[in-house]
Design a protein around this motif. Structure first.
Motif, PDB file in Angstrom:
ATOM      1  N   VAL A  37       0.836  -1.209   0.000  1.00 14.29           N
ATOM      2  CA  VAL A  37       0.000   0.000   0.000  1.00 14.29           C
ATOM      3  C   VAL A  37       0.868   1.254   0.000  1.00 14.29           C
ATOM      4  CG1 VAL A  37      -1.703   1.313   1.317  1.00 14.29           C
ATOM      5  CG2 VAL A  37      -1.928  -1.178   1.104  1.00 14.29           C
ATOM      6  N   ARG A  83       2.347   2.015  -3.362  1.00 19.16           N
ATOM      7  CA  ARG A  83       1.311   2.475  -4.288  1.00 19.16           C
ATOM      8  C   ARG A  83       1.024   3.961  -4.076  1.00 19.16           C
ATOM      9  NH1 ARG A  83      -3.140  -2.551  -4.112  1.00 19.16           N
ATOM     10  NH2 ARG A  83      -1.628  -4.211  -4.593  1.00 19.16           N
ATOM     11  N   LEU A  84       0.876   4.359  -2.832  1.00 19.11           N
ATOM     12  CA  LEU A  84       0.576   5.755  -2.530  1.00 19.11           C
ATOM     13  C   LEU A  84       1.743   6.674  -2.876  1.00 19.11           C
ATOM     14  CD1 LEU A  84      -1.262   5.336   0.890  1.00 19.11           C
ATOM     15  CD2 LEU A  84      -2.268   5.560  -1.393  1.00 19.11           C
ATOM     16  N   THR A 127      -6.842   0.641  -4.414  1.00 23.93           N
ATOM     17  CA  THR A 127      -5.521   0.961  -4.982  1.00 23.93           C
ATOM     18  C   THR A 127      -5.044  -0.076  -6.005  1.00 23.93           C
ATOM     19  OG1 THR A 127      -4.363  -0.195  -3.175  1.00 23.93           O
ATOM     20  CG2 THR A 127      -4.840   2.157  -2.869  1.00 23.93           C
ATOM     21  N   ILE A 139      -3.032   0.822  -9.290  1.00 26.71           N
ATOM     22  CA  ILE A 139      -1.762   1.559  -9.252  1.00 26.71           C
ATOM     23  C   ILE A 139      -0.557   0.701  -9.658  1.00 26.71           C
ATOM     24  CG2 ILE A 139      -0.186   2.855  -7.770  1.00 26.71           C
ATOM     25  CD1 ILE A 139      -2.619   3.790  -6.182  1.00 26.71           C
TER      26      ILE A 139
END
Length: 360
Positions: free
Chosen positions: A94, A97-98, A129, A132
């Motif tokens: 995560v 991805r961010l 997400t 991504i």
């Protein structure tokens, strides 16, 4: 090629061990590789540094300085400009991805190492997400199919790539001694996923039936005290022993008769692969990729999870089995795992993925 392997943390665990092996093999093949830990490393860092593999860590658990930690990661990755950022485990998946738009990540891979990485909130985060990363992978086919069913990943951008294992050259055949007590070995952190109460209740059933055996549990974790209490409450203090963390896992495998895994949640467990390449007969629960490694009745036994009666039955089958049968079963499993899960073949697959998707 510049490869950045990002992981939630470096500690004892199957996913962590696999990332370390990947880093070592990439370095050996002439690639630049760095391992980025999102929490302070507890294991492996010094070993990796001794092999001239960069280890960079931040501390996302330090909420008072989280902005500084995030900025440190951004600056490091932008300066490095890797061809591939390959994340492992939920938090790293995560986070990368961010951070992708800010870090201008060229090619991003997210790898899950388990069938279940958390509850509904984590699944929602994955769903939101999932567009991504360029590629999402899981270490077992069964786990990947479950992620697809739950729409946590895009089928068109996902695939299963298993863990890799170093093959062991065994110097001698495992011999069952009539003088030594029959020993089952379990290896893994003492956490919810491993469902050690299932194993302990199975041991209780074997004890009631009068079998002479012992169970060794190599590992530690947040539920160790509860597990030790259950062992004592069931009067199994001389039958079931928790050993804590140990670096002598292969030695324990060589000295034990059968590997047992009672888990309720797995990916493609490294401990099982290690037992297999040690030619240990195995009895495992049918979760994650266990049944991809062990073929029921051929290489070992596969039993339903949450069922100590089934687990005890097949554990007793091994106790009753003669040495030749056990040797043949363990040897078949070793040959299968060495062929399908050898580290060189798995690294070849990953490098092909990196090169084809990164344009290098």
């Amino acid at each position: 090629m510049k490869i950045a392997l990002v992981i939630t943390g470096l500690d004892f665990g199957g996913a962590e061990a696999q990332v370390v092996r990947m880093a070592i093999e990439y370095k050996r093949r002439g690639h630049f590789v760095t391992v980025i830990s999102l929490t302070p490393p507890k294991q492996y860092a010094e070993h990796l540094k001794s092999l001239e593999i960069d280890v960079f860590s931040i501390n996302l658990g330090n909420l008072t300085c989280v902005y500084r930690e995030v900025l440190s990661y951004i600056l490091y990755v932008r300066r490095l400009s890797p061809d591939v950022v390959h994340a492992h485990m939920f938090h790293a998946n995560v986070f990368t991805r961010l951070m992708r738009p800010i870090c201008d990540t060229h090619f991003l891979i997210s790898t899950a190492h388990s069938t279940r990485e958390g509850g509904r909130l984590r699944e929602l985060v994955y769903t939101l997400t999932k567009n991504i990363p360029d590629l999402t992978t899981n270490v077992s086919r069964k786990s990947l199919e479950l992620y697809e069913q739950k729409k946590l990943i895009l089928k068109s951008k996902s695939r299963s790539i298993p863990n890799g294992i170093y093959s062991r050259l065994l110097s001698k055949r495992r011999v069952r001694s009539e003088q030594n007590i029959f020993t089952f070995l379990a290896v893994g952190r003492i956490v919810w996923d491993k469902d050690y109460p299932n194993l302990i209740w199975a041991a209780k059933l074997l004890s009631i039936q009068g079998y002479d055996f012992r169970v060794l549990i190599a590992g530690d974790g947040e539920l160790r005290q509860e597990v030790d209490e259950l062992i004592n409450n069931l009067g199994l203090g001389e039958r079931v022993v928790t050993l804590g963390l140990t670096r002598e896992v292969y030695k324990l495998m060589d000295e034990s008769n059968v590997f047992v895994m009672s888990s309720q949640n797995e990916g493609l467990p490294m401990a099982l692969l290690e037992a297999a390449t040690s030619a240990m007969p195995c009895v495992v629960t049918d979760v994650g990729g266990n049944s991809e490694i062990v073929r029921n009745g051929i290489d070992g036994f596969v039993v339903p999870p949450h069922n100590p009666f089934a687990l005890a039955y097949y554990m007793s089958s091994f106790i009753r089995m003669n040495s030749d049968e056990m040797f043949d079963m363990g040897n078949r499993l070793k040959n299968r795992v060495d062929t399908l899960y050898g580290i060189d073949a798995i690294i070849d697959i990953w490098l092909q993925v990196y090169e084809s998707r990164s344009g290098r």
